[in-house]
Design a protein around this motif. Sequence first.
Motif, short mmCIF file in Angstrom:
data_model
loop_
_atom_site.label_atom_id
_atom_site.label_comp_id
_atom_site.label_asym_id
_atom_site.label_seq_id
_atom_site.Cartn_x
_atom_site.Cartn_y
_atom_site.Cartn_z
N UNK A 56 0.85 -1.18 0.00
CA UNK A 56 0.00 0.00 0.00
C UNK A 56 0.90 1.25 0.00
N UNK A 57 1.47 1.56 -1.15
CA UNK A 57 2.52 2.61 -1.23
C UNK A 57 1.93 4.02 -1.24
N UNK A 58 1.50 4.48 -0.12
CA UNK A 58 0.86 5.78 0.02
C UNK A 58 1.83 6.78 0.65
N UNK A 59 1.86 7.99 0.09
CA UNK A 59 2.66 9.08 0.65
C UNK A 59 1.79 10.32 0.74
N UNK A 85 -6.20 0.69 -3.48
CA UNK A 85 -5.08 1.22 -2.70
C UNK A 85 -3.91 0.25 -2.63
N UNK A 86 -4.08 -0.95 -3.16
CA UNK A 86 -3.04 -1.97 -3.10
C UNK A 86 -2.39 -2.09 -4.47
N UNK A 120 11.42 -4.02 13.86
CA UNK A 120 11.38 -2.81 13.04
C UNK A 120 9.94 -2.53 12.62
N UNK A 121 9.57 -1.23 12.66
CA UNK A 121 8.23 -0.81 12.26
C UNK A 121 8.22 -0.51 10.76
N UNK A 122 7.16 -0.95 10.10
CA UNK A 122 6.99 -0.72 8.66
C UNK A 122 5.60 -0.14 8.43
N UNK A 123 5.54 1.06 7.87
CA UNK A 123 4.26 1.67 7.52
C UNK A 123 4.45 2.44 6.22
N UNK A 124 3.39 2.62 5.45
CA UNK A 124 3.48 3.50 4.29
C UNK A 124 3.98 4.88 4.71
N UNK A 125 4.76 5.56 3.88
CA UNK A 125 5.29 6.88 4.27
C UNK A 125 4.22 7.84 4.75
N UNK A 126 3.00 7.71 4.22
CA UNK A 126 1.91 8.62 4.63
C UNK A 126 1.56 8.47 6.10
N UNK A 127 1.88 7.31 6.70
CA UNK A 127 1.42 7.02 8.06
C UNK A 127 2.56 6.85 9.06
N UNK A 128 3.78 7.13 8.65
CA UNK A 128 4.92 6.81 9.52
C UNK A 128 4.90 7.57 10.84
N UNK A 140 -8.80 3.41 8.36
CA UNK A 140 -9.59 3.30 7.12
C UNK A 140 -8.77 2.61 6.04
N UNK A 141 -7.51 3.03 5.85
CA UNK A 141 -6.70 2.43 4.79
C UNK A 141 -6.22 1.02 5.16
N UNK A 142 -6.10 0.73 6.43
CA UNK A 142 -5.81 -0.66 6.82
C UNK A 142 -6.96 -1.58 6.40
N UNK A 143 -8.20 -1.13 6.62
CA UNK A 143 -9.33 -1.97 6.21
C UNK A 143 -9.42 -2.08 4.69
N UNK A 144 -9.04 -1.04 3.97
CA UNK A 144 -9.00 -1.12 2.51
C UNK A 144 -7.96 -2.15 2.06
N UNK A 145 -6.80 -2.11 2.69
CA UNK A 145 -5.74 -3.09 2.39
C UNK A 145 -6.26 -4.50 2.58
#
Length: 627
Positions: A56-59, A85-86, A120-128, A140-145
């Motif tokens: 989910x590469x969101x920025x 979104x995926x 290590x934590x991994x999140x899309x850049x939009x949510x870091x 919301x975007x987690x449920x879309x994923x």
Amino acid sequence: MLESGTFTLGCNYWASHAGIYMWRNWQADVIKADFARLAELGLEHLRIFPLWPAFQPLSIYYGGGNTPRELVWKDGKPLPEDGSTVDPVMLERLRFVCDCAHENGMQVVIALVTGWMSGRLFAPPAFETCNLHTNPRVIYYQTRLIKEIINALKEHPAVAMWESGNETNCMAASNRDEFRLWINVINDAIRIADPTRPIPAGMHGLQPSTDGDLRFDSKIHTIDLGRCCDFLTTHPYPLFTSFASTDALSSYKSVFHAVAENSFFGDIGGKPCFAEEAGTLSNVIGGEKTAAKYLDRMLKNLFFHDHRGLYWWCAFDQDKLDFPPYTWCAVERELGLFNGDMTLKPVAKTIRDFAKFRKQLPQVKLPPPDKQATVILTTQQDAWASAFGAFLLASQAHFTPQFRFAGQTLPDNSLYIVPSVNTIEGIPPGVFQELMQRAKAGATVFVSADSALFSPFTQAFGLESIGWENASGCSTVCFEGEEFPINRQTRFLLQPTTANMLASDEVGNPVFTEMKYGKGKVYFFALPLEKHVAKVSHATDLGYWKVYSRIANGIIDRAPMQLNHAPQVTMTIRPITPDEVFVTLQNNGEEKASLPKPKWKTVQIWPKNADMKNLEPGDWRVIHCKK
């Protein structure tokens, strides 16, 4: 896996060439070869991790004052017009992984929101910079994923289960209410997208509690996960679990860690439990031969106690990877089943040999074990230490306990154990009253004390207090011709009124007492026996288990087989009918054990033609007995 008597052998998978970056450093031929190798070991499940920022590469683009201006797709492109979104490329790669599993006769468990991996934590850049459990946009975007991955793959025959992610409790700092709301939203999204597949918890480190107790707000609670998941899971690494690494890796205590923790979570949470991640973490903790021995005994004990599976961590070594988390910590590098030249490590041979073990068993599902005693945990105590110690002692005394937390409905049993009770809260009045009523009707009740106060006391235990000293130290208990130390925070100074003294400390003060109560008995132990056994190295080598053997003598006398002098041999009883059972035996010690003749008639023995007089270290038996 939900059915009693089933057991699934699995492994956690990252590609051998790239670890966590397998999705972006894609090499289909390597993955195909990986799966072929893993299938040859007899593995049934692989746990797969679609890394969240890769899928989910969101920025976010920011405007003046560093305020968010626009949510964008990978490479700064606008979000897809179709609302997806995926990344479709990643979905096809995940489908390829599922295809490889299916072609090799395996299934996959997909950890949907893989935002935490190996420290290590991994999140899309939009949510870091967001709280990944509480931010509405993130959720919301987690449920879309979740919906998009499931909708793409729910018809795939290789998918066995979906789960929220890997150790999702580590993804953010959240309190109990915040986390249980998050996990319910996530699991509901999974169920809406695919109501046909079970959902395991995917995490560990749970705290027992009741709904009404609003303390311990930062903990992840067993009953909360039990209500929204189909399986509970443990990740029983000895290094990361309190008191599980006090003894060597292949010791009795260590090989029972996974079994005890599975029982602790599963019984209180009310759901089946399996060891979803298990491994040694480092060759310093145990070399390759020791790791294989540890795995062999852990697997068989899990199987014989009806825990539904084990997934090894992990498939391949990651010592050649030069990026975090592998460069951060020494425990994340040499955990695989294969050497660098892809020859098998001893642990891989153990996994392969487990299939042979299962072929030697009765070709029927073994009934659930008879859990002959109930261990009741109370508030304001170290619940895991008390539970772990109680489980070890019961296993050495040859009976199988189940756990409840104070306030949960108690099952009908002949023995109730309230271990290492602590603080001024003691035993809740309603629980205490119910236990005394059950003792009056014929049950046995055993209570051991840490720094606890009790109400009632004299009436309940037949003891008069002549003092209570807040004096930490070590008491030496004399019982059945053996002396053993127990650490304490306080000392109870006691005088029996209607109780009989069974054991005393080094100054003759009563420590272990027995009192008749109606048709039953009440035992009191004035030291934190279970807590001590859990915390102290080599406690299972001493005679602490004899206390549990005494309080469970009614259970032991009724058993189809008695192993009075073999605490290293573990026994479970699997009833078919009241007069017909399977008995399982496992020698978890380092010496050969002599086996007595069963009291009941032996119908059949597995392995076929096995020696029924002796049990070698690590060896096992299944015996079909009838009265």
